[in-house]
Design a protein around this motif. Structure first.
Motif, PDB file in Angstrom:
ATOM      1  N   GLY A  91       0.809  -1.214   0.000  1.00 51.06           N
ATOM      2  CA  GLY A  91       0.000   0.000   0.000  1.00 51.06           C
ATOM      3  C   GLY A  91       0.839   1.259   0.000  1.00 51.06           C
ATOM      4  N   ALA A  92       1.975   1.208   0.680  1.00 53.29           N
ATOM      5  CA  ALA A  92       2.811   2.398   0.802  1.00 53.29           C
ATOM      6  C   ALA A  92       3.553   2.712  -0.488  1.00 53.29           C
ATOM      7  CB  ALA A  92       3.806   2.221   1.955  1.00 53.29           C
ATOM      8  N   ILE A  93       4.207   1.712  -1.067  1.00 56.41           N
ATOM      9  CA  ILE A  93       5.102   2.017  -2.202  1.00 56.41           C
ATOM     10  C   ILE A  93       4.341   2.266  -3.494  1.00 56.41           C
ATOM     11  CG2 ILE A  93       7.091   0.861  -1.206  1.00 56.41           C
ATOM     12  CD1 ILE A  93       5.210  -0.884  -3.938  1.00 56.41           C
ATOM     13  N   PHE A  94       3.066   1.893  -3.568  1.00 53.13           N
ATOM     14  CA  PHE A  94       2.284   2.179  -4.764  1.00 53.13           C
ATOM     15  C   PHE A  94       1.868   3.656  -4.831  1.00 53.13           C
ATOM     16  CE2 PHE A  94       0.490  -2.339  -5.721  1.00 53.13           C
ATOM     17  CZ  PHE A  94       1.780  -2.752  -5.995  1.00 53.13           C
ATOM     18  N   THR A  95       1.984   4.365  -3.732  1.00 57.58           N
ATOM     19  CA  THR A  95       1.455   5.729  -3.685  1.00 57.58           C
ATOM     20  C   THR A  95       2.408   6.753  -3.065  1.00 57.58           C
ATOM     21  OG1 THR A  95       0.366   5.077  -1.629  1.00 57.58           O
ATOM     22  CG2 THR A  95      -0.984   5.054  -3.628  1.00 57.58           C
ATOM     23  N   LEU A  96       2.921   6.483  -1.880  1.00 61.23           N
ATOM     24  CA  LEU A  96       3.644   7.491  -1.107  1.00 61.23           C
ATOM     25  C   LEU A  96       4.911   8.042  -1.761  1.00 61.23           C
ATOM     26  CD1 LEU A  96       3.211   6.200   2.557  1.00 61.23           C
ATOM     27  CD2 LEU A  96       2.029   8.073   1.404  1.00 61.23           C
ATOM     28  N   PRO A  97       5.614   7.302  -2.634  1.00 61.26           N
ATOM     29  CA  PRO A  97       6.765   7.916  -3.301  1.00 61.26           C
ATOM     30  C   PRO A  97       6.444   9.210  -4.039  1.00 61.26           C
ATOM     31  CG  PRO A  97       6.848   5.544  -3.591  1.00 61.26           C
ATOM     32  CD  PRO A  97       5.524   5.851  -2.934  1.00 61.26           C
ATOM     33  N   VAL A  98       5.170   9.390  -4.403  1.00 62.32           N
ATOM     34  CA  VAL A  98       4.785  10.632  -5.096  1.00 62.32           C
ATOM     35  C   VAL A  98       5.025  11.843  -4.199  1.00 62.32           C
ATOM     36  CG1 VAL A  98       2.901  11.859  -6.237  1.00 62.32           C
ATOM     37  CG2 VAL A  98       3.081   9.373  -6.449  1.00 62.32           C
ATOM     38  N   LEU A  99       4.782  11.703  -2.891  1.00 61.10           N
ATOM     39  CA  LEU A  99       5.053  12.810  -1.970  1.00 61.10           C
ATOM     40  C   LEU A  99       6.521  13.208  -2.018  1.00 61.10           C
ATOM     41  CD1 LEU A  99       2.960  11.777   1.189  1.00 61.10           C
ATOM     42  CD2 LEU A  99       2.361  13.473  -0.557  1.00 61.10           C
ATOM     43  N   TYR A 100       7.411  12.221  -2.095  1.00 63.66           N
ATOM     44  CA  TYR A 100       8.849  12.511  -2.176  1.00 63.66           C
ATOM     45  C   TYR A 100       9.198  13.138  -3.519  1.00 63.66           C
ATOM     46  CZ  TYR A 100       9.386   9.708   2.049  1.00 63.66           C
ATOM     47  OH  TYR A 100       9.300   9.226   3.337  1.00 63.66           O
ATOM     48  N   MET A 101       8.539  12.705  -4.600  1.00 55.55           N
ATOM     49  CA  MET A 101       8.773  13.309  -5.911  1.00 55.55           C
ATOM     50  C   MET A 101       8.411  14.791  -5.888  1.00 55.55           C
ATOM     51  SD  MET A 101       7.261  10.375  -8.472  1.00 55.55           S
ATOM     52  CE  MET A 101       7.704   8.637  -8.338  1.00 55.55           C
ATOM     53  N   TRP A 102       7.227  15.092  -5.339  1.00 57.11           N
ATOM     54  CA  TRP A 102       6.802  16.496  -5.258  1.00 57.11           C
ATOM     55  C   TRP A 102       7.733  17.293  -4.349  1.00 57.11           C
ATOM     56  CZ3 TRP A 102       1.005  14.895  -4.449  1.00 57.11           C
ATOM     57  CH2 TRP A 102       0.413  14.681  -5.696  1.00 57.11           C
ATOM     58  N   ALA A 103       8.171  16.683  -3.253  1.00 56.09           N
ATOM     59  CA  ALA A 103       9.069  17.377  -2.330  1.00 56.09           C
ATOM     60  C   ALA A 103      10.417  17.651  -2.995  1.00 56.09           C
ATOM     61  CB  ALA A 103       9.257  16.553  -1.056  1.00 56.09           C
ATOM     62  N   ASN A 104      10.928  16.697  -3.752  1.00 54.17           N
ATOM     63  CA  ASN A 104      12.209  16.902  -4.446  1.00 54.17           C
ATOM     64  C   ASN A 104      12.126  18.016  -5.475  1.00 54.17           C
ATOM     65  OD1 ASN A 104      13.397  14.802  -2.999  1.00 54.17           O
ATOM     66  ND2 ASN A 104      12.913  13.257  -4.548  1.00 54.17           N
ATOM     67  N   GLU A 105      10.925  18.252  -5.995  1.00 50.39           N
ATOM     68  CA  GLU A 105      10.711  19.332  -6.966  1.00 50.39           C
ATOM     69  C   GLU A 105      10.389  20.662  -6.296  1.00 50.39           C
ATOM     70  OE1 GLU A 105       7.603  17.773  -9.325  1.00 50.39           O
ATOM     71  OE2 GLU A 105       8.824  16.203 -10.248  1.00 50.39           O
TER      72      GLU A 105
END
Length: 635
Positions: A91-105
């Protein structure tokens, strides 16, 4: 004619050690290990593998052979807790990496460990809580109708306890060999783990990630499922991409800002996949998910009515094997999770978001529990349900005027919680089936699931932070295909800039695939993933086909050989996952050469190239044969 009453392996009137300190500690360790390994696997491949059977085998190897204790219910508790980590990771890896993508940007602040942990914890607890009232109707009343493949297989492993030591060593061998292989390939850099060949067929490319985990996925899924995934990849990389280059070379097709021929000349086939195919694949996955959801609506209504009735907790059976967590406690857990998600300042959910989570969470938990009861957790449609949730949520948000990055973050968190609910409810249902067959106490299993969820929730945030710091998400090392797809859906709907023509092409393909009676989600996921992934999964499927086709003297021997391969390849998946996390640690440890990972890399001194890598990979495949039909102990 009265239905014969089922009698579990351990009778209801017999009490054995079950939820012991040893079982809880060992289960928590396995929850972290398998959760981390599956997180890494999912970020590379876009799918996870059920850890129930490997956890049960490792548990038996430790408790029976090392600690010299004998309690099938204690072993069952270990696997119940241990497999919860794998489910939560999905459940976590299918979605939460997007938060890190937005944060890195720079769009949002970097998510904290507390935020990630609480989101995962709420989703996991909801998944367990929703499954408890479903137990009576799905596990007990439909026993003999819904097989719950992993749950049944896990019970067989537990009952065959005298073989636990040998089976545990098989898992550990797979872990060790895969870890060494991964370290030589991606740690030392002796040979590339990704090979590819450009064909004299404009627009097409063939390649493979020659890695243990992907091969293991193919073996476990089997040749049929692997071929459907690879078929989707062939359609994308050998039909659609050459057609785009051939017929649209001078066209500028959105989202690209240059012509198709310029995309191809500057980026090659991978550019075609990035700009066009992944949107067609996303549309196919979306269409397939909606089709699968429509199919189960009648079942959803039936089970919904039954589960609400069972929520009262009143039952004519007061035996040990019929005891669930009380209905009032379940309601309390649900209310607590909703309040936390609504009022916690670090979780971007309003009242509407909290309501959406509860509605979709329960609905999809019901659907998931029934689907995995028929086809197993490895075919859990969690991603398609998450996409459907995101589409509806984003459209509702736009309707009420809730837009911007805050709204997108809220939609993502809703999707994460629903996805986690789906993954955890599927795993919990398999575990409860195992407990039903061996004679476990349901309320202890349910508590064990919650303990495993809590431990994995603490660790998963650290794992995601580590992997993001080392490599980031969406790149070559960790493509995070499912999370990238979720981001595409959210940004496309909220921003109104999805390439709808490409999306609708994918939806139409999904409809055609359904009409041909081909498993739509497997095929469509294969369309979306890079050919490097699906080709290796196909190789694993071919290995399984060879093992299946060998002639054996007895059916029991055939089953023993195949199961040995499942355990060995499960160990390969775990071994590569754990080593991948270790490599991430090395990638952030500073040295004079940059990082410790750079220091260890000797590719400039020793590199055997793609040809050498293929030879080493073939040797890896031979180890699977050695653990199956070449294994003298199984004859």
């Amino acid at each position: 004619m009265k239905k014969e009453e089922f009698k579990p392996y351990i009778p209801a009137d017999k009490v054995m050690p079950e939820m012991t300190v040893t079982a809880v500690i060992l289960g928590c360790i396995l929850a972290v290990v398998f959760g981390g390994a599956n997180a890494y696997l999912g970020l590379r491949v876009g799918m996870t593998i059920s850890a129930s059977i490997p956890a049960a085998v490792v548990s038996m190897g430790i408790i029976r052979m090392i600690l010299r204790r004998e309690s099938i219910l204690e072993n069952n508790m270990v696997q119940t807790i241990g497999s919860a980590g794998e489910a939560l990771a999905g459940g976590a890896i299918f979605t939460l990496p997007v938060l890190y993508m937005w944060a890195n940007e720079g769009s949002i602040e970097m998510p904290s460990l507390l935020e990630i942990g609480v989101i995962c914890l709420c989703g996991g607890i909801l998944g367990v809580a929703f499954m408890i009232p479903l137990r009576q109707s799905l596990i007990v009343e439909e026993h003999g109708i819904l097989p719950y493949p992993e749950g049944t297989a896990c019970s067989e492993v537990l009952i065959a306890g005298e073989e636990g030591g040998t089976k545990a060593s098989t898992v550990f061998k797979g872990m060790g060999i895969a870890a060494v292989y991964k370290f030589i390939a991606d740690g030392l850099g002796v040979f590339p783990s990704e090979i590819s060949y450009t064909l004299p067929y404009k627009g097409a490319l063939i390649g493979a990630d020659i890695l243990p985990a992907l091969t293991g996925v193919g073996y476990i899924c089997g040749p049929r499922a692997a071929s459907f995934m690879f078929g989707g990849g062939l359609l994308s990389w050998f039909v659609l991409m050459p057609m785009i280059v051939t017929f649209g070379s001078d066209l500028v097709l959105y989202p690209a800002t240059i012509s198709v021929s310029e995309v191809y000349s500057s980026m090659g086939p991978s550019g075609l996949w990035s700009y066009y195919i992944r949107y067609i694949g996303a549309g196919a996955v979306l269409g397939g998910g909606i089709i699968e959801m429509v199919k189960v609506i009648p079942t959803l209504v039936k089970v919904l009515v039954s589960s609400v009735k069972n929520l009262s907790g009143r039952s004519d059976d007061n035996s040990r094997t019929a005891q669930n967590i009380p209905g009032k406690a379940i309601v309390g857990l649900l209310v607590a999770c909703v309040l936390v998600m609504w009022f916690a300042p670090f979780i971007p959910l309003n009242f509407l978001g909290a309501v959406i989570v509860v509605v979709f969470g329960f609905m999809f938990a019901t659907v998931t529990s029934r689907i995995v009861g028929m086809v197993g957790c490895n075919n859990n449609p969690a991603s398609s349900m998450t996409i459907a949730t995101l589409v509806i949520t984003c459209l509702l948000f736009k309707l009420v005027g809730y837009t911007g990055i805050t709204a997108m973050s809220s939609a993502l968190v809703i999707g994460c919680v629903v996805c986690t609910v789906s993954c955890v409810s599927g795993d919990t249902s398999q575990d409860l089936k195992t407990g039903f067959l061996v004679g476990a106490t349901p309320k202890y299993q349910q508590l064990g699931e919650i303990i495993g969820i809590a431990v994995a929730s603490v660790s998963i945030g650290g794992i995601l932070l580590l992997l993001n710091t080392a490599w980031g998400f969406g790149g070559a090392e960790l493509s995070a295909p499912q999370a990238t797809l979720m981001r595409m859906v959210i940004e496309g709907i909220m921003g109104g800039n999805l390439p709808w023509t490409l999306i609708l092409i994918g939806v139409c393909i999904a409809v055609i695939i359904t009409m041909l009676q081909i498993p739509v989600l497997l095929f469509c996921v294969g369309m979306y993933l890079p050919i490097y992934t699906t080709a290796t999964v196909m190789i694993g499927g071919v290995v399984r086909l060879i093992v299946d086709k060998i002639k054996y003297a007895f059916e029991e021997q055939h089953k023993s050989v195949v199961d040995s391969g499942v355990l060995y390849t499960s160990g390969m998946i775990a071994g590569e996952g754990v080593l991948g996390i270790l490599l991430a640690v090395l990638a952030i440890v500073p040295t004079a050469d940059g990082t410790l990972a750079n220091t260890l890399n000797i590719s400039g001194i020793l590199n055997i190239g793609q040809g050498g890598g293929i030879i080493v990979y073939l040797l890896l495949i031979l180890t699977i044969f050695k653990m199956t039909f070449w294994n003298k102990k199984l004859k």
